[in-house]
Design a protein around this motif. Structure first.
Motif, PDB file in Angstrom:
ATOM      1  N   ASP A 334       0.836  -1.193   0.000  1.00 27.08           N
ATOM      2  CA  ASP A 334       0.000   0.000   0.000  1.00 27.08           C
ATOM      3  C   ASP A 334       0.877   1.252   0.000  1.00 27.08           C
ATOM      4  OD1 ASP A 334       0.561   1.001   2.726  1.00 27.08           O
ATOM      5  OD2 ASP A 334      -0.504  -0.772   3.395  1.00 27.08           O
ATOM      6  N   PHE A 335       0.240   2.383  -0.191  1.00 25.65           N
ATOM      7  CA  PHE A 335       0.924   3.656  -0.426  1.00 25.65           C
ATOM      8  C   PHE A 335       1.924   4.003   0.678  1.00 25.65           C
ATOM      9  CE2 PHE A 335       0.738   8.325   0.330  1.00 25.65           C
ATOM     10  CZ  PHE A 335       1.428   8.735  -0.799  1.00 25.65           C
ATOM     11  N   ILE A 336       1.481   3.995   1.938  1.00 25.70           N
ATOM     12  CA  ILE A 336       2.341   4.453   3.036  1.00 25.70           C
ATOM     13  C   ILE A 336       3.532   3.520   3.229  1.00 25.70           C
ATOM     14  CG2 ILE A 336       2.432   4.824   5.531  1.00 25.70           C
ATOM     15  CD1 ILE A 336      -0.393   5.889   5.403  1.00 25.70           C
ATOM     16  N   HIS A 337       3.274   2.221   3.308  1.00 24.09           N
ATOM     17  CA  HIS A 337       4.375   1.264   3.488  1.00 24.09           C
ATOM     18  C   HIS A 337       5.370   1.347   2.335  1.00 24.09           C
ATOM     19  CE1 HIS A 337       1.386  -0.489   6.261  1.00 24.09           C
ATOM     20  NE2 HIS A 337       2.410  -1.060   6.869  1.00 24.09           N
ATOM     21  N   ILE A 385       4.538   1.942  12.490  1.00 23.41           N
ATOM     22  CA  ILE A 385       3.494   1.203  11.774  1.00 23.41           C
ATOM     23  C   ILE A 385       3.848  -0.257  11.561  1.00 23.41           C
ATOM     24  CG2 ILE A 385       2.805   3.301  10.572  1.00 23.41           C
ATOM     25  CD1 ILE A 385       4.072   2.216   8.048  1.00 23.41           C
ATOM     26  N   GLY A 386       5.105  -0.628  11.829  1.00 22.72           N
ATOM     27  CA  GLY A 386       5.531  -1.986  11.538  1.00 22.72           C
ATOM     28  C   GLY A 386       5.149  -3.021  12.578  1.00 22.72           C
ATOM     29  N   SER A 387       4.728  -2.593  13.775  1.00 21.95           N
ATOM     30  CA  SER A 387       4.365  -3.526  14.849  1.00 21.95           C
ATOM     31  C   SER A 387       5.487  -4.542  15.073  1.00 21.95           C
ATOM     32  CB  SER A 387       3.064  -4.265  14.502  1.00 21.95           C
ATOM     33  OG  SER A 387       2.024  -3.359  14.272  1.00 21.95           O
ATOM     34  N   LEU A 388       6.705  -4.024  15.190  1.00 19.55           N
ATOM     35  CA  LEU A 388       7.858  -4.926  15.245  1.00 19.55           C
ATOM     36  C   LEU A 388       8.053  -5.586  16.597  1.00 19.55           C
ATOM     37  CD1 LEU A 388      10.432  -2.878  13.182  1.00 19.55           C
ATOM     38  CD2 LEU A 388       9.096  -4.848  12.471  1.00 19.55           C
TER      39      LEU A 388
END
Length: 401
Positions: A334-337, A385-388
């Motif tokens: 998707d756009f943001i990633h 946003i990666g929830s790492l």
């Protein structure tokens, strides 16, 4: 034993007002029960989020709004949201109240005193919502600054395949400041903000000294937040960022040293998050037909930097399917990633060049600082946003705007 915190009750002025009116009048005014329910829930939520006297985390405040709501009532609220948001219902509702003929009709139907109370209740709720929206917009400022810094480091050629690419031509900080100015001049100025918990800072202009000063002040917040997130992933790597800044200040070979430190930081944080085999498995499971995601090294299949960056930004989570639109075919990242991953690769490429091109000029130091700001922004966004982390991250990371 400590007494439990009492539930705070928030109420919509509009909902309270309509409850006192005859149902037949509401039907004549075309005000549905679902509209009243939606306003009641939304305003209560906004009041909870803007209540400065409540020291609890926002999650607990939100829970309070619905803690005494029965399951049946909750279903009614959800259905009300669906009813009022489908099609153009919300737009028609707003246009109706802006229409002078409708206002005159409502005043004749309700009588002058009741009509004034009705309109005042709408304005009071509008002030609460406007405050929540403005605070929400301002809370995005550090992330918007980080986004701008990360995006501008990439070339138009690198971003040409991103969908929708036309959005990248917009200066996100300027857009946010324009939105904030509009809220202040056209919305908050027309509402009784004195009835809300608005502070002077809420009503003041966001960028009184101009956008450049705003960006500079929030960039330091981004740098701090980035360091915290890196430290959470691998605390020794924080030294790489501090070492890069120290090298620029004190070393004659500072640009080269700083570039080396930042390359090592970027490589290690991505590879220690996901091993090459894990990245390959992620690519095979999510982007089996992707271009420039794998290559051969001494006869072995390896992930490219772009693959590592995408897996890192997604936190190893699957790419969720999405509906195609005019600006997005629904395929791939998707756009943001996608943009953040491209920025990370672009940052590394520029650092690689600067590692071998140190002439000690002031221009090189300025360029390296620009790349460092982009790296801090991209890492803050990517790690957010990666929830790492398997453990829940603290919700409080950035100072309030």
């Amino acid at each position: 034993m400590q007494e439990p915190t009492p539930v705070t009750v928030y109420q919509s002025s509009f909902a309270a007002c309509t409850r006192t009116l005859d149902p037949g009048l509401l039907e004549t005014l075309r005000i549905s029960e679902s509209a009243v329910l939606l306003m009641e829930a939304f305003v209560s939520l906004c009041k909870a989020l803007t209540n400065d006297s409540d020291p609890r985390p926002w999650q607990e405040r939100v829970e309070d709004c619905f803690s005494e709501v029965t399951e049946e009532r909750l279903k009614e609220m959800v259905q009300a949201f669906v009813d009022e948001c489908e099609g153009e219902q919300l737009q028609r509702w707003v246009e109706r109240f802006k229409n002078q003929n409708y206002s005159s009709f409502a005043e004749r139907l309700l009588g002058a005193a009741t009509y004034k109370r009705f309109i005042d209740s709408l304005k009071q709720d509008g002030a609460v919502v406007a405050l929540a929206v403005r605070r929400g917009v301002r809370a995005l400022t550090p992330f918007i600054v980080a986004w701008n810094d990360a995006v501008k480091i990439s070339s138009q050629n690198q971003l040409k395949d991103v969908q929708p690419a036309n959005i990248l031509a917009v200066n996100a900080v300027e857009m946010l400041v324009s939105l904030d100015d509009f809220l202040g001049e056209k919305v908050l100025a027309a509402l009784p903000m004195e009835l809300t918990s608005a502070k002077k800072s809420d009503l003041a202009t966001l960028a009184p000294e101009g956008i450049d000063d705003l960006v500079a002040s929030f960039r330091s917040m981004v740098a701090e937040a980035s360091v915290k997130r890196v430290e959470r992933r691998n605390s020794p790597l924080v030294r790489k960022i501090r070492g890069a800044r120290d090298a620029l200040r004190f070393s004659e070979d500072g640009v080269s040293q700083a570039a080396n430190s930042l390359i090592e930081l970027l490589d290690r944080i991505m590879r220690e998050s996901f091993k090459p085999a894990e990245v390959l498995a992620w690519v095979d499971g999510n982007l089996p037909d992707g271009i420039d995601l794998t290559h051969e090294v001494q006869g072995q299949r390896r992930p490219t930097k772009r693959a590592e960056a995408l897996c890192f930004v997604y936190g190893g989570d699957p790419i969720m399917p999405r509906e195609a639109s005019d600006n997005d075919d629904g395929q791939g990242p998707d756009f943001i990633h996608d943009v953040i991953a491209i920025s990370l690769v672009s940052i590394r490429n520029q650092l690689q060049k600067m590692k071998h091109a140190d002439h000690g000029t002031p221009e090189e130091k300025v360029q390296l600082l620009s790349v460092l700001a982009a790296l801090e922004g991209a890492l803050m966004l990517g790690l957010t946003i990666g929830s790492l982390s398997a453990e829940p991250e603290p919700s409080e990371e950035l100072p309030a705007a």
